[in-house]
Design a protein around this motif. Structure first.
Motif, short mmCIF file in Angstrom:
data_model
loop_
_atom_site.label_atom_id
_atom_site.label_comp_id
_atom_site.label_asym_id
_atom_site.label_seq_id
_atom_site.Cartn_x
_atom_site.Cartn_y
_atom_site.Cartn_z
N THR A 149 27.23 6.59 14.63
CA THR A 149 28.11 5.46 14.37
C THR A 149 27.90 4.42 15.47
OG1 THR A 149 29.99 6.43 15.58
CG2 THR A 149 29.82 6.92 13.22
N TYR A 169 35.67 7.00 11.47
CA TYR A 169 34.39 7.69 11.62
C TYR A 169 34.61 9.15 12.02
CZ TYR A 169 31.55 3.43 11.23
OH TYR A 169 30.91 2.29 10.77
N TRP A 200 25.61 5.79 9.87
CA TRP A 200 26.61 4.84 9.40
C TRP A 200 26.32 3.48 10.01
CZ3 TRP A 200 30.17 6.39 5.81
CH2 TRP A 200 30.41 7.75 5.68
N ASN A 252 36.98 3.65 14.71
CA ASN A 252 36.40 4.87 15.27
C ASN A 252 37.11 6.13 14.81
OD1 ASN A 252 34.15 4.28 17.47
ND2 ASN A 252 35.64 2.62 17.60
#
Length: 448
Positions: A46, A346, A304, A343
């Motif tokens: 990520t 994720y 991602w 975040n």
């Protein structure tokens, strides 16, 4: 050497001429009657750094408390290894994002060149990373007897440049992530799933056999040409030959056992819509777990977005671009709260992947897929607004058959992240003292 299910079935077909002899032959230990589960490995990426004070836990190695961003991981706490204080130390050329992305899984400097605009003009610009990535290193160790050596999936990863690619077969050899879930499904299951178009399964098998014959001829031509080529051209030829061999494996009709459930083929989605990020990601995560359960692959990666990716996330109420927000100063609490939400989302995707692995029995027995897998989640930056590659947020789950001691929060003081990659390489049979540009050894206390 243990023979895995797919190869064992093929060997038995060649040896057994009657159905009466099959039960006897199938029990011979030399034909792999006692199968061992294979190890598996997944990387997840990520972008744009994190909020360190809300990402890393508080407390000690065993009695840690998960903070806001990682709080969703509480259900898999005992499966986690959270690592703080690891630094990506690769030098120039390249800006912070480029060195972060290119070096995340390679621990190697970027090559000089002019492929990427916005590189480091003083050093002549940049091309790609100069080393194999850890996923491909592991694939070379454990992926040669699966139908696919590795699977690379991604959501909105952009066009090729060093900001947007994380997997490397070698120096200047980035791998493209598959961003179309229908193409990913067809690659895995077109020959094994109910057909909706393109002819019957028998027609597809006949086409596959003809194509395999053509590819065999191509490889034969390559072999005849080797003695006429320079050393440099032989290297290029071998790269092409390897690609042909990979294609040859990919078009084989898979022999999927009764333990393998073929998932439903995904429908069409707009690949460029931010609103579709969750749906696209879930399809890819499900396909990866399915491919592991069907023993089609043992190594995978999930990307991602990309470094400097500026996606919006309307599905969690964040309509500002991620990269732009990551550059805001620390005292902008409104943006900070949005970055925490991004975040945290994720982290929820990491949780979903791990829980799916944990809920899926290993096809060879011996527990779940997670029992035999190591999943590592990383980022190209420690913090977006400073572009620092210090204190990279690394979270892993699974023990790779007991190699890693889980349920811990490990704190280091600026240790080179190449030592983490070295540890992973050793977990999968690598006889190495370092990884990428560095020979600093592994991280011994990660092991069980």
């Amino acid at each position: 050497m243990t023979i895995i299910k797919k190869d064992r079935r093929r060997l038995l077909k060649k040896l057994a001429t009657t159905t009466a002899s099959l039960p006897f032959l199938s029990q011979l230990p030399s034909l792999g009657a006692a199968e061992m589960p294979r190890k598996r490995f997944i990387t997840m990426f990520t972008p744009n750094g994190t909020i360190p004070e809300e990402f890393f836990p508080s407390g000690g190695m065993n009695n840690f408390t998960l903070n806001k961003i990682l709080k969703p991981l509480e259900p898999i706490r005992d499966e986690l290894l959270i690592m703080k204080g690891l630094n990506n130390k690769i030098p120039l050329p390249g800006d912070g994002h480029q060195r972060g992305m290119g070096g995340l899984w390679t621990a190697a400097h970027l090559t000089n060149g002019d492929t990427v605009s916005g590189g480091n003009p003083a050093a002549g610009g940049v091309d790609w990373a100069s080393n194999i990535s850890i996923d491909q290193y592991v694939a070379n160790q454990i992926g040669n007897d699966t139908r696919f050596k590795s699977l690379e999936y991604g959501v909105k990863c952009g066009s090729p440049d060093v900001w947007k690619r994380m997997c490397y077969k070698g120096k200047n050899q980035p791998l493209e992530p598959e961003m179309n879930p229908i193409a990913a499904f067809d690659r895995l299951y077109a020959n094994g799933a109910p057909q909706t178009s393109g002819g019957t399964a028998d027609d597809q098998q006949a086409r596959s056999i003809r194509l395999a014959s053509v590819l065999d001829g191509v490889l034969g031509d390559f072999n005849r040409m080797r003695s006429y080529l320079s050393a440099e051209d032989k290297v290029k030829l071998e790269r092409h030959a390897e690609a042909v061999r990979d294609l040859e494996k990919a078009i084989e009709v898979p022999e999927l056992g009764m333990e393998c459930d073929i998932p439903t083929k995904p429908g069409t989605l707009n690949l460029n819509s931010d609103a579709n990020i969750p749906a696209l990601g879930k399809i890819f995560l499900d396909l990866m777990v399915s491919a592991f359960a069907c023993d089609q692959a043992a190594v995978g990666s999930m990307q991602w977005s990309y470094s400097v990716g500026n996606n919006r996330m309307p599905f969690i109420g964040v309509n500002s671009g991620h990269h732009g927000m990551s550059h805001e100063p620390d005292n902008n609490q409104e943006v900070k709260n949005k970055l925490i939400k991004v975040n945290t989302w994720y982290a929820e995707q990491f949780l979903y992947l791990v829980q799916q692995l944990k809920a899926t029995p290993d096809p060879a027995g011996g527990g779940s897929l997670l029992d035999n897998t190591y999943v590592i989640w990383g980022n190209e930056l420690g913090k977006g607004n400073s572009h620092t590659r210090n204190n990279i947020p690394f979270v892993s789950a699974g023990s790779a058959q007991g190699y890693f001691k889980t349920g811990r929060f490990m704190t280091y003081n600026g240790l080179n992240h190449s030592r983490l990659l070295t540890t992973i390489a050793k977990a999968y049979g690598g006889n190495v003292d370092g990884f990428g540009d560095y020979t600093e050894g592994d991280i011994p206390n990660l092991r069980a």
